[in-house]
Write a protein that holds these residues in place. Structure first.
Motif, PDB file in Angstrom:
ATOM      1  N   TRP A 416      23.937  39.160  44.719  1.00  0.00           N
ATOM      2  CA  TRP A 416      22.746  39.116  43.868  1.00  0.00           C
ATOM      3  C   TRP A 416      23.001  38.219  42.660  1.00  0.00           C
ATOM      4  O   TRP A 416      22.164  37.379  42.304  1.00  0.00           O
ATOM      5  CB  TRP A 416      22.421  40.542  43.433  1.00  0.00           C
ATOM      6  CG  TRP A 416      21.131  40.711  42.712  1.00  0.00           C
ATOM      7  CD1 TRP A 416      19.901  40.830  43.265  1.00  0.00           C
ATOM      8  CD2 TRP A 416      20.954  40.786  41.295  1.00  0.00           C
ATOM      9  NE1 TRP A 416      18.967  40.979  42.291  1.00  0.00           N
ATOM     10  CE2 TRP A 416      19.578  40.957  41.074  1.00  0.00           C
ATOM     11  CE3 TRP A 416      21.804  40.736  40.207  1.00  0.00           C
ATOM     12  CZ2 TRP A 416      19.044  41.071  39.796  1.00  0.00           C
ATOM     13  CZ3 TRP A 416      21.263  40.849  38.933  1.00  0.00           C
ATOM     14  CH2 TRP A 416      19.904  41.019  38.748  1.00  0.00           C
ATOM     15  N   GLN A 420      21.143  34.737  41.624  1.00  0.00           N
ATOM     16  CA  GLN A 420      20.536  34.503  40.309  1.00  0.00           C
ATOM     17  C   GLN A 420      21.043  33.191  39.714  1.00  0.00           C
ATOM     18  O   GLN A 420      20.280  32.411  39.147  1.00  0.00           O
ATOM     19  CB  GLN A 420      20.854  35.652  39.347  1.00  0.00           C
ATOM     20  CG  GLN A 420      20.215  36.970  39.731  1.00  0.00           C
ATOM     21  CD  GLN A 420      18.706  36.906  39.776  1.00  0.00           C
ATOM     22  OE1 GLN A 420      18.106  36.001  39.201  1.00  0.00           O
ATOM     23  NE2 GLN A 420      18.096  37.823  40.478  1.00  0.00           N
ATOM     24  N   ARG A 538      13.435  38.155  33.663  1.00  0.00           N
ATOM     25  CA  ARG A 538      13.876  37.193  34.664  1.00  0.00           C
ATOM     26  C   ARG A 538      14.283  37.930  35.959  1.00  0.00           C
ATOM     27  O   ARG A 538      13.808  37.613  37.029  1.00  0.00           O
ATOM     28  CB  ARG A 538      15.060  36.413  34.091  1.00  0.00           C
ATOM     29  CG  ARG A 538      15.791  35.547  35.014  1.00  0.00           C
ATOM     30  CD  ARG A 538      15.342  34.119  34.910  1.00  0.00           C
ATOM     31  NE  ARG A 538      15.278  33.594  36.248  1.00  0.00           N
ATOM     32  CZ  ARG A 538      14.859  32.378  36.524  1.00  0.00           C
ATOM     33  NH1 ARG A 538      14.442  31.588  35.572  1.00  0.00           N
ATOM     34  NH2 ARG A 538      14.833  31.965  37.754  1.00  0.00           N
ATOM     35  N   ALA A 539      15.144  38.876  35.816  1.00  0.00           N
ATOM     36  CA  ALA A 539      15.578  39.642  36.967  1.00  0.00           C
ATOM     37  C   ALA A 539      16.355  40.838  36.476  1.00  0.00           C
ATOM     38  O   ALA A 539      17.054  40.756  35.475  1.00  0.00           O
ATOM     39  CB  ALA A 539      16.489  38.811  37.860  1.00  0.00           C
TER      40      ALA A 539
ATOM     41  N   THR C 158      12.625  36.818  39.475  1.00  0.00           N
ATOM     42  CA  THR C 158      12.648  37.404  40.808  1.00  0.00           C
ATOM     43  C   THR C 158      12.107  38.819  40.783  1.00  0.00           C
ATOM     44  O   THR C 158      12.111  39.499  41.796  1.00  0.00           O
ATOM     45  CB  THR C 158      14.080  37.449  41.384  1.00  0.00           C
ATOM     46  OG1 THR C 158      14.913  38.111  40.455  1.00  0.00           O
ATOM     47  CG2 THR C 158      14.607  36.077  41.662  1.00  0.00           C
TER      48      THR C 158
END
Lengths: 681, 221, 314
Positions: A416, A420, A538-539, C158
């Protein structure tokens, strides 16, 4: 404070050397020898682990100069957070594996003496630890050689098998070609630091201070990268790896795959980020591209294997590729002055280093347990072991799930993070890189998906269904020491997956020292529950919530929908009325990977042969059917075979010099002397 | 029309042109190939008209109509007739397999983006971002000519290349002068007729339209 | 974090679990009509599930705990995935725990264990299904991530909620990148949910089935759970497609009125997508398994083109 981390680590290395001396004393009682020595090694690993964790956690850098070695060339030792991190990886896995070895090595009792195995095991471990704490080129190379030589003897342990001898020989050749490249690289750096007349440039400290002209720096980098890549098994220098890892004793393969390859990763990071310091972007591109190739090709090769340990060895090639992807991306970002992204990519690579050590160690230990229990490495013969190995099967499954990058286990977290980092690549100024790097993300996704297929195969064929071989051996479950090693490793996999924020906070000091930024400022800002590498919008990924979510939902579903308990009936498998179902009719390892072999077949050299023996004159009713499948590595033909052939050719021609007459040899010496005199005039 | 919307529409049409180019690379059937070529022409013609409208260059309308009549109606019709007459509507033979061709195609797109990136920074036209696509279309047309065996597919590749050039001209400089454009259009038309006549002769001489047969024309040594 | 967001979260899960069979029923109904058959009605899937739940479970002698655990896990991951995808509102508390990569991985967990369960009995069918499923998945997953990455490049995130938010308020009308990604996503969704032309959900013919082959040995409530999870997966892919490519109507806050209207929007979109799905399924034939490479390859190509056009054209 009484001790420094470096002292603790040195003490642990010393303990290992002491056990080397002490082992032969107990040669008479092998069982006691195994128990005592592996206990000692576990203790040494724990000590090293403590030192490593402390060095990283405290951000401590210690130095020590040992008045050993050649005169005027003392050994320099140093531990900094980067070294501490790799020590943690090495010692953590070696602790698990040493516990496991107490049980595993007993399998050799009555077959062969294990004294040499234990001696070289200690040396191997000590060598790896010394590589990481070495702070000068001389000590580094000596440690590197100790590690390589010890592992050579470990691969050779069962030396009555021709395949062991062949594998060990190949391993030694490639390891030494790599070592020569590393030596030359250090030579260049040391020479440029203080000039080629003096030796004082051999310490890493001197190299750190020096400024290298780009041309020479590139040469040093390429040589070092080549050398370390040969050790790490980066494609196309990987051929020794699938030969050597399967034939070594499983506890050793776990260490070789889990941590020895990582010393090469350490070397790459040390040389590029620390010693050379600054670099152009295309160095990173080389690392990234080779990483991608290794990842994809490695997993495809792994899928094609039917030998369980060989499959795991190829999968190590894949994972080394994934680690290099992170490091390569980090190098590209660093060279474009984007420290935050570089830190993220580096953390992703390092995190995967840690993760791979844990799950690959676990998987090799599991494969060792299977080998121990059945004496079989070929998956085509195995099956149904889950019924007999009630402990090994779930532990091996945890390893499979982790390596397939499925949450909530650890493989997913590093993958992950790598994704990213990839997704942030549009910030790069170069249009070409901007377009190409996301394609790398696609290849990474392909790798992850293929590795899931690969480990469904590994677990499904080995542990599920029925035993495929002619007669099932008396399978016994692994004993408690072996189990405890695997249980600890599987817990490490889960913990690293569920609580990544703690580990990232702990190791965040490394990018800060190498690149100058930590990602922690953003990753911890949202609390320990959340992993938010750049910005929360963003994540974000929360390991604990995903883990608890899966757990909670599954339990809730079980409780709510598990209506009318106790109404389960058992029956034989439905055989479509055929009534002659047997275990040879199961999907085998080769048939499982057939579709993928068909799709990606152009990457391999595949020879398929089907032979039908007709039953009398009736062609459509074959009496028997033979299927031969041979999958070769194309790199062997492209790269190695020409080299092997040409060296044979050279050897044949050089052989003509050998006359057998003493006068001829004297003439050779005479000519040599004359030429030398001419040159040195 | 808002200039921003217009630039978005031209980008979208450029994407469609690129898509048809890739679809032509992947297409196995001859009729499908011709139809895709017609679609590409249609997108081009619409794009030209829009660029003409936004930039206020009225001669682009003429180009647009010319494209429409020539590349969307006349040439596909001729090709259809040709395929029917020559009875070559079977699957197209390829030298390289489709996925590989696609990957090369993607590489070409990236390459043309890399090439045109400096130009795009300098240009101020609405259509500047489509230049990379235009160049890529030219290259993909050439790639199609390289990877296909059949003579009819080769001419379609050639025409697709010309589409790309036309597109490049529109996006880089708002179109060539009208005289040049007319000349090129005439050239294409005549080329197509000549190709057609040649095909009949090749077909009768070799009993096939496989261009590999032409290797037999070389002098034996 | 406010309490009512948990209420909407819970509401969403209820909708997922409750409506998914009806959507499958709707698709089957339309399919029957389009082929000139009489349909069994919108609620037939519920009746099927009810029947399966009331039946006994018949397990093979050598079925292991993996086989028995898998249905619950598959169902559980589907429910969890439902908590991440914004169906009614973007204001979901769980959504921040997992982004779209986690979502893809959640589907991968379910697939991993279903494939293992298929191999548990040691029958040829199960192994065949597992092998094919993993092959197709390994081709579909990169394409899927590529398609979603294209959208996440545009939205610079995301996280699904964030993606919906950005696309919602975007100033671009014609985005070639998103159009490409959408087509790619449709192709992949067909493959991942086992629809024609990749797999046929209605067949039990040995040579053509993929997903059905893996779950051939299941019966009773285990089968019910797997079937239900399959329906949820179809529903979730539709929802994911709506959220990423056509989020209009999804509530940006957790108030009652927007959520109610979002619900009706959702039903409308579901109806339309059902028609589209049936058109695709009636119009196409099932492909040979080795044509799948080209099918998924073109999905990958489209996704890549989408990404390239994001950089080149936007």
């Amino acid at each position: 404070m009484i001790f420094t981390p470096l002292e603790i680590i040195s003490f642990s290395v010393l303990l290992l050397f002491l056990s080397v001396l002490f082992v032969p004393l107990l040669k008479g009682n092998q069982r006691l020898l195994i128990n005592v020595s592996f206990m000692l090694i576990s203790l040494a690993s724990l000590l090293g682990l403590a030192g490593g964790i402390w060095a990283v956690g405290g951000g401590i850098t210690n130095k020590l100069v040992l008045p050993l070695g050649l005169s005027d060339l003392p050994f320099h030792l140093r531990v900094d957070p980067l070294a501490g991190f790799f020590l943690t990886v090495i010692c953590l896995l070696s602790f698990f594996v040493s516990l496991y070895s107490i049980g595993y090595v007993k399998g050799y009792l009555g077959r062969r003496p294990v004294t040499s195995l234990i001696v070289f095991y200690c040396l191997f471990l000590a060598g790896m630890m010394m590589v990481v704490i070495a702070d000068d080129a001389l000590f580094f190379l000596i440690s590197w050689e100790v590690m390589a030589a010890a592992s050579y003897f470990l691969v050779m342990f069962e030396d009555e098998n021709i395949e062991n001898r062949k594998a060990a020989f190949l391993y030694m050749i490639i390891a030494h070609i790599g070592a020569i490249a590393i030596l030359l690289s250090f030579g260049i750096m040391a020479g440029l630091t203080t000039g080629f007349e003096s030796f004082s440039g051999y310490t890493f400290d001197a190299m750190r201070q020096a400024e290298f002209p780009l041309k020479w720096a590139t040469a040093a980098f390429l040589l070092a990268f080549f050398g370390f890549a040969a050790k790490a098994g980066v494609i196309p220098l990987h051929v020794w790896l699938p030969e050597a890892h399967p034939v070594a004793p499983s506890n050793v393969s776990a260490l070789m795959s889990g941590v020895m390859l990582k010393t090469a990763i350490y070397g790459i990071i040390r040389v590029t980020f620390d010693l050379l310091g600054s670099f152009p972007w295309w160095w990173g591109a080389i690392v990234l591209i080779l990483g991608l190739i290794s990842a994809v090709m490695g997993v495809l090769f792994a899928l094609m294997q039917s030998d369980l340990k060989r499959l795991l060895a190829y999968s190590s090639v894949e994972n080394i590729g994934i680690i290099l992807i992170g490091i390569g991306a980090s190098m590209i970002f660093t060279s474009f002055q984007m420290p935050l992204l570089a830190a993220l990519a580096l953390i992703a690579g390092l995190y995967h280093t840690m993760n791979h050590a844990m799950f690959k160690g676990l998987l090799f230990m599991g494969a060792g347990a299977v080998l121990h229990a059945t004496g079989e490495r070929n998956m085509e013969e195995m099956g149904g072991l889950i019924h007999r190995m009630k402990w090994t099967a779930p532990l091996f499954l945890i390893g499979c799930v982790s390596i397939s990058a499925l949450p909530p286990f650890n493989g997913f977290v590093s993958e992950w993070l790598t994704f990213q980092a990839f997704l942030l690549s549009p910030a790069l100024p170069s249009p070409m890189l901007k377009l190409l790097i996301p394609l790398g993300a696609a290849l990474l996704a392909l790798t992850a998906a293929l590795s899931a297929a690969c480990f469904v195969k590994a677990f499904g064929i080995t542990f599920m269904g029925h035993w495929r071989g002619a007669s099932m051996p008396r399978v016994h479950e692994a004993d408690w020491p072996m189990r405890s090693g695997m249980i600890l490793a599987s817990h490490a996999c889960l913990l690293l997956g569920v609580l990544p924020t703690f580990f990232i906070d702990w190791m965040d000091i490394i990018p800060q020292q190498l690149i100058g930024t930590k990602i922690g400022a953003s990753s911890g800002a949202y609390g320990w529950l959340w992993l938010t590498p750049i910005a929360p919008e963003r994540a974000s990924y929360s390991g604990p919530i995903v883990f608890l979510g899966i757990l909670f939902v599954v339990i809730a579903v079980y409780l709510l929908l598990h209506v009318r308990p106790g109404n389960i009936q058992r029956a034989p498998i439905w055989d479509c009325g055929f009534a002659k179902l047997n275990e040879r009719m199961q999907y085998s390892s080769a048939s499982f990977s057939m579709p993928i072999r068909r799709i990606f077949g152009f990457l391999f050299k595949i020879k398929e042969e089907v032979k039908l023996t007709p039953c009398g004159t009736h062609k459509p009713f074959p009496k028997r059917l033979n299927y031969h499948l041979k999958i070769r590595d194309r790199f062997w033909g492209w790269l190695y075979k020409p080299i092997v052939d040409s060296s044979f050719w050279v050897a044949r021609h050089v052989g003509k010099l050998q006359q057998g007459r003493i006068q001829a040899y004297l003439i050779y010496s005479f000519i040599t002397i004359i030429i030398l005199l001419l040159f040195s005039r | 029309m808002d200039i921003n919307i217009a630039s978005q529409i031209t980008s979208f049409l450029a994407a469609l042109v690129l898509l048809t180019a890739f679809a032509m690379l992947a297409q196995r059937r001859m009729y499908g190939l011709v139809n895709l070529f017609a679609w590409q022409g249609l997108f081009l013609s619409i794009n030209t008209a829009i660029v003409g409208f936004v930039a206020g260059k009225h001669h682009l309308y003429i180009s647009s109509v010319l494209t429409l009549s020539l590349k969307v109606i006349l040439l596909p019709y001729i090709l259809h007739v040709l395929i029917r007459r020559l009875k070559v509507h079977k699957e197209v033979e390829m030298v390289v397999n489709i996925p590989m061709t696609m990957l090369i195609g993607i590489a070409l797109v990236i390459f043309s983006y890399h090439l045109t990136a400096p130009v795009m920074e300098l240009s101020t036209l609405v259509t500047r971002s489509t230049l990379a696509v235009a160049l890529a279309t030219v290259m993909i047309g050439l790639l199609m000519m390289i990877t296909r065996r059949h003579a009819v597919t080769q001419i379609i590749g050639f025409l697709a290349m010309e589409n790309g050039l036309f597109f490049a001209a529109t996006s880089a400089t708002y179109g060539m002068p009208l005289v040049v454009e007319l000349g090129v259009a005439l050239d294409i038309l005549i080329a197509a007729f000549i190709f057609g006549i040649f095909f009949f002769h090749i077909n009768t001489t070799f009993d096939s339209l496989d261009v590999d047969q032409m290797a037999r024309l070389k002098e034996e040594d | 974090m406010k309490l009512y967001t948990f209420v909407t979260e819970f509401l969403q899960l209820i909708i997922l679990i409750g409506i998914a069979p009806a959507f499958t029923g709707w698709v089957r109904m339309l399919k029957c009509w389009s082929q000139g058959r009489t349909s069994a009605g919108l609620f037939q899937p519920y009746r099927d599930l009810d029947k399966l739940f009331s039946k006994d479970v018949l397990l093979a002698d050598n079925a292991t705990w993996i086989f028995r655990f898998t249905p619950y896990l598959v169902f559980g991951t589907a429910v969890l995935a439902g908590g991440i995808i914004p169906m009614l509102t973007v204001d979901l508390p769980i959504a921040y725990a997992a982004d779209v990569i986690v979502l893809v991985a959640l589907f991968a967990i379910a697939r991993f264990f279903t494939a293992l369960a298929g191999m548990d009995m040691g029958t040829a069918f199960g192994g065949m299904g597992s092998s094919r499923e993993m092959t197709i998945a390994s081709l579909a997953e990169p394409a899927m991530l590529m398609a979603i990455f294209t959208v996440s490049l545009a939205s610079k995130s995301t996280s699904l909620s964030q993606m919906v938010h950005v696309i919602y308020s975007g100033q671009y009308v014609f985005r070639p990148s998103i159009a490409f990604a959408l087509i790619a996503f449709i192709l992949i969704a067909l493959a991942e949910t086992g629809r024609i032309p990749v797999d046929n959900p209605a067949t039990h013919l040995e040579l053509t089935m993929i997903h059905e082959a893996m779950i051939l040995e299941y019966s009773g409530r285990h089968l019910a759970l797997i079937e239900w999870a399959g329906m949820m997966k179809l529903f979730l892919f539709v929802m994911l497609g709506i959220a990423v490519f056509a989020p209009w109507g999804i509530a940006s806050s957790g108030d009652f009125i927007p959520i109610l209207s979002a619900f009706f929007f959702m039903l409308l979109k579901l109806g339309i997508i059902g028609i589209g799905l049936v058109l695709i399924e009636t119009g196409l034939a099932k492909m040979r398994i080795f044509r799948m490479t080209e099918f998924l390859g073109s999905a990958f190509l489209l996704a890549t083109l989408g990404m390239l056009s994001f950089f080149i054209l936007e």
